[in-house]
Design an enzyme around this catalytic site. Structure first.
Site, mmCIF file in Angstrom:
data_model
loop_
_atom_site.group_PDB
_atom_site.id
_atom_site.type_symbol
_atom_site.label_atom_id
_atom_site.label_comp_id
_atom_site.label_asym_id
_atom_site.label_seq_id
_atom_site.Cartn_x
_atom_site.Cartn_y
_atom_site.Cartn_z
ATOM 1 N N VAL A 63 0.810 -1.228 0.000
ATOM 2 C CA VAL A 63 0.000 0.000 0.000
ATOM 3 C C VAL A 63 0.839 1.273 0.000
ATOM 4 C CG1 VAL A 63 -2.029 -1.065 1.070
ATOM 5 C CG2 VAL A 63 -0.286 0.023 2.531
ATOM 6 N N ILE A 116 -6.343 -5.819 20.406
ATOM 7 C CA ILE A 116 -7.059 -6.878 19.691
ATOM 8 C C ILE A 116 -6.099 -8.062 19.560
ATOM 9 C CG2 ILE A 116 -8.342 -7.468 17.596
ATOM 10 C CD1 ILE A 116 -9.540 -5.067 19.158
ATOM 11 N N ASN A 150 -6.540 -0.797 6.228
ATOM 12 C CA ASN A 150 -6.230 -1.517 7.456
ATOM 13 C C ASN A 150 -4.787 -2.009 7.525
ATOM 14 O OD1 ASN A 150 -7.044 -3.543 9.769
ATOM 15 N ND2 ASN A 150 -6.131 -4.796 8.150
ATOM 16 N N LYS A 163 -1.221 7.058 13.508
ATOM 17 C CA LYS A 163 -2.616 6.755 13.862
ATOM 18 C C LYS A 163 -3.402 8.024 14.222
ATOM 19 C CE LYS A 163 -2.692 2.289 13.238
ATOM 20 N NZ LYS A 163 -3.296 1.801 11.970
ATOM 21 N N SER A 203 -5.988 3.834 15.891
ATOM 22 C CA SER A 203 -5.657 2.995 17.050
ATOM 23 C C SER A 203 -5.805 3.825 18.315
ATOM 24 C CB SER A 203 -4.207 2.519 16.957
ATOM 25 O OG SER A 203 -3.814 1.905 18.163
ATOM 26 N N TYR A 255 4.220 5.192 15.277
ATOM 27 C CA TYR A 255 2.889 4.585 15.130
ATOM 28 C C TYR A 255 1.794 5.528 15.647
ATOM 29 C CZ TYR A 255 -0.554 0.722 15.628
ATOM 30 O OH TYR A 255 -1.662 -0.098 15.556
ATOM 31 N N ALA A 256 2.041 6.159 16.795
ATOM 32 C CA ALA A 256 1.045 7.089 17.350
ATOM 33 C C ALA A 256 0.846 8.285 16.422
ATOM 34 C CB ALA A 256 1.482 7.562 18.741
ATOM 35 N N ALA A 257 1.957 8.760 15.838
ATOM 36 C CA ALA A 257 1.845 9.890 14.902
ATOM 37 C C ALA A 257 1.018 9.487 13.681
ATOM 38 C CB ALA A 257 3.240 10.356 14.471
#
Ligand SMILES: NC(=O)c1ccc[n+]([C@@H]2O[C@H](COP(=O)([O-])OP(=O)(O)OC[C@H]3O[C@@H](n4cnc5c(N)ncnc54)[C@H](O)[C@@H]3O)[C@@H](O)[C@H]2O)c1
Length: 249
Positions: free
Chosen positions: A60, A183, A86, A154, A138, A150-152
């Site tokens: 992607v 999850i 996703n 999301k 997230s 990852y936080a940036a």
């Protein structure tokens, strides 16, 4: 059967949450295209789905691959109604140890990947005057040690959902985000391994903090994605649906 006569593209559908979303939409009548780096995994899932399903190898983060994949979906199924962005991965590290590659891989997959998929998909959706886009954010958008990349990404997806909702709403296209908590998938298994605790311990920590006393399953996110992608949610756009077993924001 909320998705009879609908065509859905789900990225990162070879396992985990993406597999769960693809299964739920297919069970409700959608013809689905499963895009993943892992073609064999996507094919394995596609073979178990009811109805017509197409597995495609697609990174992607690569514009040509995304555009080519959506063109193939259009050729095979003739339309594109639902896009669930996703696909994802983690490259966790505290900031002093985070490499350029850790940063780029995460931003390119989640943020750029979703941008490329949305930009390619909206061309078909605008022509149809119909579309449903769900971005996978997230709970980590609120902050998690070791996950600045990852936080940036999301948190960025939440902003992107709001903007695309404004831009695409006039064409009858809804854009929303889901922010899952913990999850049970390979991703959270890998997190436990990274921080050096066993998976059960990580799950117990999460369950203690959760109001609903369990961890989430891919089916929990699939149900939320199916709701946001269905016509009954037609007046909901630019929202973040937190699916985390506890109150968030
Ligand atoms: N598991 C959780 O607790 C959790 C929580 C919040 C958000 N999420 C998000 O949900 C999504 C799915 O996570 P999961 O737990 O099912 O993870 P997973 O690792 O089980 O599955 C991710 C899938 O994405 C695919 N993928 C990775 N990079 C790709 C790329 N460049 N192009 C195409 N496919 C690619 C992988 O091959 C894999 O099949 C991710 O965006 C993740 O960040 C997960």
């Amino acid at each position: 059967m909320r998705f009879s006569n609908k065509v859905a593209v789900i990225t990162g559908a070879a396992q985990g949450i993406g597999e769960g979303v693809a299964r739920r939409l297919a069970e409700e009548g959608a013809r689905v295209a499963l895009l993943d780096l892992d073609l064999q995994g996507a094919e394995r899932v596609a073979a178990t789905l009811p109805g017509d399903a197409l597995a495609l190898r697609c990174d992607v983060s690569q514009r040509d691959q995304v555009e080519d994949s959506l063109e193939r979906v259009q050729q095979r199924f003739g339309r594109l109604d639902v896009l669930v962005c996703n696909a994802g991965l983690t490259r966790d590290n505290l900031i002093h140890k985070m490499t350029d590659d850790d940063w780029d891989r995460v931003i390119d997959t989640h943020l750029k990947g979703s941008f490329l998929c949305c930009r390619a998909a909206q061309r078909y959706m605008v022509d149809q005057r119909y579309g449903k886009i769900v971005l996978m954010s997230s709970r980590a958008a609120l902050g998690n040690r070791g996950q600045s990349n990852y936080a940036a990404a999301k948190a960025g997806l939440q902003g992107m959902a709001r903007v695309l909702a404004m831009e695409l709403g006039p064409f009858n296209i809804n854009v929303n985000a889901i922010a899952p908590g913990h999850i049970e998938t390979e991703m959270t298994r890998a997190t436990a391994a990274r921080i050096g605790i066993d998976y059960q311990q990580l799950q117990e920590k999460t369950i203690q903090a959760n109001a609903i006393k369990r961890v989430g399953q891919p089916e929990d996110i699939a149900a939320a994605a199916a709701f946001l992608a269905a016509d009954e949610a037609g007046f909901i756009t630019g929202q973040v649906l937190w699916v985390a077993g506890r109150p968030t924001v």
